[in-house]
Write an enzyme that holds these catalytic residues in place. Sequence first.
Site, mmCIF file in Angstrom:
data_model
loop_
_atom_site.group_PDB
_atom_site.id
_atom_site.type_symbol
_atom_site.label_atom_id
_atom_site.label_comp_id
_atom_site.label_asym_id
_atom_site.label_seq_id
_atom_site.Cartn_x
_atom_site.Cartn_y
_atom_site.Cartn_z
ATOM 1 N N TYR A 1 0.857 -18.942 1.093
ATOM 2 C CA TYR A 1 1.129 -18.840 -0.341
ATOM 3 C C TYR A 1 0.329 -19.872 -1.142
ATOM 4 O O TYR A 1 -0.010 -19.640 -2.295
ATOM 5 C CB TYR A 1 2.628 -19.042 -0.630
ATOM 6 N N LYS B 1 3.675 -16.402 15.067
ATOM 7 C CA LYS B 1 2.764 -15.563 15.852
ATOM 8 C C LYS B 1 1.846 -16.492 16.627
ATOM 9 O O LYS B 1 0.657 -16.619 16.322
ATOM 10 C CB LYS B 1 1.959 -14.653 14.909
ATOM 11 N N ASP C 1 6.825 -10.478 14.731
ATOM 12 C CA ASP C 1 6.914 -9.008 14.720
ATOM 13 C C ASP C 1 8.109 -8.547 15.558
ATOM 14 O O ASP C 1 8.861 -7.647 15.176
ATOM 15 C CB ASP C 1 5.595 -8.355 15.177
ATOM 16 N N ASP D 1 9.317 -14.273 3.864
ATOM 17 C CA ASP D 1 9.395 -13.322 2.756
ATOM 18 C C ASP D 1 9.716 -11.934 3.309
ATOM 19 O O ASP D 1 10.609 -11.236 2.817
ATOM 20 C CB ASP D 1 8.055 -13.311 2.013
ATOM 21 N N ASP E 1 13.545 -9.694 3.431
ATOM 22 C CA ASP E 1 13.759 -8.365 2.836
ATOM 23 C C ASP E 1 14.424 -7.436 3.850
ATOM 24 O O ASP E 1 15.309 -6.648 3.504
ATOM 25 C CB ASP E 1 12.431 -7.745 2.366
#
Length: 368
Positions: free
Chosen positions: A141, A192, A225, A249, A253
């Site tokens: 970000y 990751k 993931d 983020d 969601d």
Amino acid sequence: MATHKLLLLPGDGIGPEVMREVEKLVGWFRKRGIGFETETDLVGGSAYDAHGKAISEDAMVKAQDADAVLFGAVGGAKWDSVPYAVRPEAGLLRLRKDLGLFANLRPAICYPALADASSLKREVVEGLDIMIVRELTGGVYFGEPKEIVTLEDGSQRAVDTQLYTTHEVERIARVAFDLAKKRRNKVSSAEKFNVMKTGVFWRQVVGRVHKEEFSDVELENVLADNCAMQLVRWPKQFDVIVTDNLFGDILSDIAAMLTGSLGMLPSASLGAEDPATGARKALYEPVHGSAPDIAGKGLANPIAMIGSFGMALRYSFGLGEEADMLDKAIANVLASGTRTKDIAGPGANAVGTTDVGDAIVGELEALS
Ligand code: IPM
Ligand code: MN
């Protein structure tokens, strides 16, 4: 009597509608003798329309000065083509960065009454209570360079930079482990490491903080993931999930939908504790966006915004009992069937934003 200074930044879209319901609650707590002082200012597209930037310097000063900021939502198609530096989201990102709000807590709780509102089966989500701890002031970000450059042959190259320092990972890991100790004592750290150097680094630093300071807490490393997949497969395996800004983020969601609706998930963004006063800068915001499609229609679910105010009571003002009472009032209202369209279920009668706010105030009256 202590006075709590609140800055209200309703923003765009459904932001002002859901913030109005919080103002009702502020009024109710005031009547019960809790000193709230509120100011309101613009942020996002509405600030751009008024000042040509996503937040004014004056509003930034007020934010720095407040005990807590309550933030609605920003953005909308109207501002899709404004310059990148002054797009509505830039106001929120500046608040996070300038106030040093590195720790974003996003609790996903599935209220019993809403287990059927989720798109997942009841047994998968019923009783769910997980906490996503998202790093909020670093990573891709904010990393530099962040640009689109035109090359000699006229083609272009875009770059964002994922960047983390030891200090940044250590402090967010500590927040996660501390929270886990007060919950079910388990932290799942998502990155990751199989493709990203920042992932390798994240795993190393979290592992060291765990070993040196929190070896009594269970730590599990999970690929981001796989974490997304596990969240929809069997979310109750998680307690606290700690992850970077971008993965946080996305994963939050997903977690929001487990609770029935994006309109249900509150969040708290906290800064470091001031060593002298013990106070920390804080901003509270719903995880949902500005929902331009339903804005101004009185249909929005105010519970994520109201829950965010509840988190302010708990984390900024030491009003844990009041926060518990508010949570109970929300649960009772949901159980009574008073629900906005997003969680009403097929064929059920949906009520409007203000009805939910009024019902919650009514429940508070009944509980007090
Ligand atoms: C969130 C939002 C923000 C983010 C946007 C509005 C900048 O999606 O708080 O999750 O990406 O962090
Ligand atoms: Mn988001």
